[in-house]
Design a protein around this motif. Structure first.
Motif, PDB file in Angstrom:
ATOM      1  N   GLN A   1       3.465   1.017  12.640  1.00  5.42           N
ATOM      2  CA  GLN A   1       4.108   1.349  11.118  1.00  5.42           C
ATOM      3  C   GLN A   1       4.843   0.311  10.633  1.00  5.42           C
ATOM      4  O   GLN A   1       5.521   0.491   9.438  1.00  5.42           O
ATOM      5  CB  GLN A   1       5.051   2.587  11.583  1.00  5.42           C
ATOM      6  CG  GLN A   1       4.271   4.022  11.968  1.00  5.42           C
ATOM      7  CD  GLN A   1       4.892   5.268  12.119  1.00  5.42           C
ATOM      8  OE1 GLN A   1       6.203   5.079  12.414  1.00  5.42           O
ATOM      9  NE2 GLN A   1       4.396   6.246  11.894  1.00  5.42           N
ATOM     10  N   GLU A   2       4.771  -1.071  11.164  1.00  6.46           N
ATOM     11  CA  GLU A   2       5.657  -2.026  10.565  1.00  6.46           C
ATOM     12  C   GLU A   2       4.721  -2.908  10.216  1.00  6.46           C
ATOM     13  O   GLU A   2       3.763  -3.159  11.039  1.00  6.46           O
ATOM     14  CB  GLU A   2       6.414  -2.680  11.647  1.00  6.46           C
ATOM     15  CG  GLU A   2       7.610  -1.642  12.276  1.00  6.46           C
ATOM     16  CD  GLU A   2       8.530  -2.191  13.226  1.00  6.46           C
ATOM     17  OE1 GLU A   2       8.356  -3.356  13.482  1.00  6.46           O
ATOM     18  OE2 GLU A   2       9.601  -1.472  13.624  1.00  6.46           O
ATOM     19  N   PRO A   3       4.883  -3.902   9.091  1.00  9.48           N
ATOM     20  CA  PRO A   3       4.115  -4.770   8.593  1.00  9.48           C
ATOM     21  C   PRO A   3       4.195  -6.010   9.554  1.00  9.48           C
ATOM     22  O   PRO A   3       5.066  -6.096  10.224  1.00  9.48           O
ATOM     23  CB  PRO A   3       4.518  -5.223   7.204  1.00  9.48           C
ATOM     24  CG  PRO A   3       5.827  -4.644   7.133  1.00  9.48           C
ATOM     25  CD  PRO A   3       6.234  -3.727   8.341  1.00  9.48           C
ATOM     26  N   PRO A   4       3.264  -6.843   9.323  1.00  7.95           N
ATOM     27  CA  PRO A   4       3.374  -8.290  10.219  1.00  7.95           C
ATOM     28  C   PRO A   4       4.340  -9.212   9.970  1.00  7.95           C
ATOM     29  O   PRO A   4       4.953  -9.000   8.777  1.00  7.95           O
ATOM     30  CB  PRO A   4       2.020  -8.721   9.749  1.00  7.95           C
ATOM     31  CG  PRO A   4       1.347  -8.243   8.707  1.00  7.95           C
ATOM     32  CD  PRO A   4       2.024  -7.046   8.762  1.00  7.95           C
ATOM     33  N   ASP A   5       4.590  -9.788  10.709  1.00 14.37           N
ATOM     34  CA  ASP A   5       5.775 -10.798  10.481  1.00 14.37           C
ATOM     35  C   ASP A   5       5.874 -11.677   9.118  1.00 14.37           C
ATOM     36  O   ASP A   5       6.815 -11.875   8.707  1.00 14.37           O
ATOM     37  CB  ASP A   5       6.392 -11.643  11.629  1.00 14.37           C
ATOM     38  CG  ASP A   5       5.195 -12.437  12.023  1.00 14.37           C
ATOM     39  OD1 ASP A   5       4.058 -12.416  11.516  1.00 14.37           O
ATOM     40  OD2 ASP A   5       5.495 -13.470  12.757  1.00 14.37           O
ATOM     41  N   TYR A   6       4.541 -12.033   8.695  1.00 14.45           N
ATOM     42  CA  TYR A   6       4.504 -13.122   7.506  1.00 14.45           C
ATOM     43  C   TYR A   6       4.584 -12.349   6.120  1.00 14.45           C
ATOM     44  O   TYR A   6       4.748 -12.851   5.178  1.00 14.45           O
ATOM     45  CB  TYR A   6       3.119 -13.518   7.693  1.00 14.45           C
ATOM     46  CG  TYR A   6       1.978 -12.757   7.090  1.00 14.45           C
ATOM     47  CD1 TYR A   6       1.497 -12.602   5.924  1.00 14.45           C
ATOM     48  CD2 TYR A   6       1.114 -11.912   7.999  1.00 14.45           C
ATOM     49  CE1 TYR A   6       0.483 -12.101   5.008  1.00 14.45           C
ATOM     50  CE2 TYR A   6       0.080 -11.079   7.446  1.00 14.45           C
ATOM     51  CZ  TYR A   6      -0.228 -11.194   6.098  1.00 14.45           C
ATOM     52  OH  TYR A   6      -0.965 -10.279   5.428  1.00 14.45           O
ATOM     53  N   GLU A   7       4.585 -10.912   6.227  1.00 16.47           N
ATOM     54  CA  GLU A   7       4.043 -10.373   4.798  1.00 16.47           C
ATOM     55  C   GLU A   7       5.263 -10.072   3.971  1.00 16.47           C
ATOM     56  O   GLU A   7       5.171 -10.106   2.747  1.00 16.47           O
ATOM     57  CB  GLU A   7       3.374  -8.703   5.295  1.00 16.47           C
ATOM     58  CG  GLU A   7       2.740  -7.962   3.920  1.00 16.47           C
ATOM     59  CD  GLU A   7       2.064  -6.997   4.121  1.00 16.47           C
ATOM     60  OE1 GLU A   7       1.071  -6.616   3.272  1.00 16.47           O
ATOM     61  OE2 GLU A   7       2.190  -6.291   5.463  1.00 16.47           O
ATOM     62  N   GLN A   8       6.465  -9.895   4.321  1.00 15.24           N
ATOM     63  CA  GLN A   8       7.488  -9.706   3.516  1.00 15.24           C
ATOM     64  C   GLN A   8       8.012 -11.096   2.808  1.00 15.24           C
ATOM     65  O   GLN A   8       7.973 -10.977   1.565  1.00 15.24           O
ATOM     66  CB  GLN A   8       8.873  -9.224   4.351  1.00 15.24           C
ATOM     67  CG  GLN A   8      10.201  -8.959   3.268  1.00 15.24           C
ATOM     68  CD  GLN A   8      11.357  -8.752   4.093  1.00 15.24           C
ATOM     69  OE1 GLN A   8      11.584  -8.841   5.046  1.00 15.24           O
ATOM     70  NE2 GLN A   8      12.123  -7.860   3.322  1.00 15.24           N
ATOM     71  N   SER A   9       7.901 -12.122   3.395  1.00 17.10           N
ATOM     72  CA  SER A   9       8.154 -13.461   2.766  1.00 17.10           C
ATOM     73  C   SER A   9       7.086 -13.740   1.760  1.00 17.10           C
ATOM     74  O   SER A   9       7.271 -14.151   0.716  1.00 17.10           O
ATOM     75  CB  SER A   9       8.381 -14.650   3.770  1.00 17.10           C
ATOM     76  OG  SER A   9       7.376 -14.724   4.422  1.00 17.10           O
ATOM     77  N   LEU A  10       5.791 -13.391   2.161  1.00 17.69           N
ATOM     78  CA  LEU A  10       4.635 -13.689   1.076  1.00 17.69           C
ATOM     79  C   LEU A  10       4.877 -12.740   0.052  1.00 17.69           C
ATOM     80  O   LEU A  10       4.695 -13.085  -1.018  1.00 17.69           O
ATOM     81  CB  LEU A  10       3.354 -13.156   2.116  1.00 17.69           C
ATOM     82  CG  LEU A  10       2.103 -13.277   1.128  1.00 17.69           C
ATOM     83  CD1 LEU A  10       1.624 -14.791   0.635  1.00 17.69           C
ATOM     84  CD2 LEU A  10       0.829 -12.579   2.076  1.00 17.69           C
TER      85      LEU A  10
END
Length: 462
Positions: free
Chosen positions: A286-295
């Motif tokens: 249910q959580e996005p991958p670690d790269y996605e927010q900064s992207l």
């Protein structure tokens, strides 16, 4: 003095030219609305004989300036199709009847993404036939094309409140479906606009030591430039961290292309939607991958007005960044998964025999198995989602409304998958889950009459 005035006039003209050509400012009329939903996994028309709860959803879709969904199926008539099911496919062979094209238009869809892991289930022929059907019905689509330049380019929709650009890419895709441009005498390759990721498995330091000992004991190992915090074993990269999990590094060349296509799209449009189809770290998460927010932040800084994530088939959190919505996953919108026909490879993958077993029995086996975990796609969480309605004032998000939907998980196989407005108890449960998922992004969702609402006050300057 006259030369100074001439220079000032020249500079002013140059500045105006930059404003006209180089600007990525948003420029929609007040009241502009964007409806964004998730995956369209649909095999047949939906509007024939629909009940009132589905009709209410259609009204929401048709009231917006832009109605977006992820087109996760191919569209063609198998009786005249000249292609074939591919040996490398996106986990299932998705196919829909040609009647889906006009039906999507009736529902209100006017723009869809194509970059995903199912775009080439039926090869380039299936991709091209799907493009033909969408074009024939006036539905704008982006993310797939005859080469990377076409697949990555923004596509445009004209609306009464402004011109809208769509850039579509996928972080989850089959390797042979990645589009590329020509190089020298080598021709281009048709396919999807891909964002390549390097996957790292994160483990506690003591586990990393064990992995090093296994690596050192294997034949043919030769140590070169040892990194104390990283081990490569059997093609998988492991690195030390506080807890076990997955970490991703984006391909810098792919990101550069995506950012440039966003700028290009926004320079010729008033509003820009950017979408990513990704299953990382897995459909179980249910959580996005670690790269996605900064992207997502980088894409909005480059000119995107909305970031829409889809792929894991369930809801993830919502963030508001610089007056723009970020949907980390909008889940499924339609999962009418009556796949027929399917390729022989899929029968074999699930231990079935096409001379004995049916297409439906293979599909049910695939849904029960799930991805990377024992959470199969028949789990109720994959049959609950929201229809998102973003309203813009002064070129910023002013209100976000979230209409909970359910896709009939408890219905018999032939009848499930069509969205309906959720009942009040189920609607509250869906929205309360979305509230929790959105807390890490400081997004406050209130529940009013079984609808989620996020209200923002636009800044005083456009």
């Amino acid at each position: 003095m006259e030369n100074d005035l001439h220079r000032d006039s020249h500079d002013a003209r140059q500045n105006r030219r930059y404003d006209l050509v180089g600007s990525v400012a948003t420029n929609v009329a007040d009241g502009f609305t964007l409806v964004a939903v998730g995956d369209l996994i649909v095999t047949r028309p939906q509007t024939v004989g629909c009940d009132s709860r589905f009709g209410a959803i259609v009204s929401i879709l048709r009231d917006a300036d832009v109605t977006f969904g992820n087109m996760e199926t191919t569209i063609f008539d198998i009786r005249s199709f000249k292609g074939s099911p591919q040996a490398e496919y996106g986990g299932a062979y998705h196919i829909s009847l040609p009647e889906l094209g006009p039906d999507l238009k009736i529902m209100g869809f006017n723009i869809v993404s194509r970059a995903n892991n199912h775009a080439l289930d039926w090869g380039v022929e299936g991709m091209r036939e799907t493009s033909r059907v969408l074009d024939q019905n006036g539905i704008v689509h982006a993310g797939a094309g005859e080469n990377l330049a076409q697949a990555g380019a923004a596509r445009f929709l004209e609306t009464a409140r402004g011109r809208v650009a769509l850039v579509s890419f996928a972080s989850t895709f089959t390797p042979l479906s990645r589009a590329c441009d020509p190089a020298g005498e080598a021709p281009a390759r048709a396919g999807v606009n891909a964002l390549r990721l390097a996957t790292n498995v994160v483990v506690p330091p003591q586990m990393l030591g064990s992995l090093k000992r296994i690596r050192d004991a294997l034949p043919g190992f030769r140590l070169v430039n040892e990194n104390p915090n990283r081990v490569v074993l059997a093609g998988t990269t492991y690195k030390a961290g506080d807890k076990a999990g997955y970490s991703y590094e984006v391909d810098t060349g792919d990101i550069a292309d995506i950012l440039r296509n966003i700028r290009r799209g926004k320079q010729f449009a008033d509003f820009c939607i950017v979408t990513n189809h990704g299953h990382e770290p897995g459909n179980w998460s249910q959580e996005p991958p670690d790269y996605e927010q900064s992207l997502a932040h980088r894409l909005i800084d480059a000119g995107a007005d909305a970031y829409v994530g889809h792929g894991p088939h369930q809801l993830r959190g919502i963030e508001i960044y610089n007056g723009r919505p970020i949907f980390y996953s909008v889940g499924n919108f339609i999962m009418d998964d009556l796949r027929t026909p399917i390729g022989a490879d899929m029968f074999a993958a699930y231990g079935k025999d096409p001379r004995i077993d049916t297409d439906a029995e293979v599909t049910l086996a695939e849904m029960a198995r799930g991805y990377e975990t024992d959470l199969g796609l028949s789990d109720p969480v994959f049959y609950e989602s929201v229809v998102t309605v973003s309203r813009f004032e002064q070129n910023q998000l002013s209100e976000l409304r979230l209409y909970p939907i359910e896709l009939g998980c408890s219905k018999r196989f032939a009848n499930r998958g069509t969205p309906r407005l959720a009942s009040p108890p189920q609607a509250r449960a869906i929205l309360e889950r979305l509230q929790e998922l959105s807390k890490p992004y400081f997004t406050v969702i209130t529940i009013e009459n079984d609808v989620g609402v996020v209200r923002l006050r636009p800044s005083s300057t456009p």
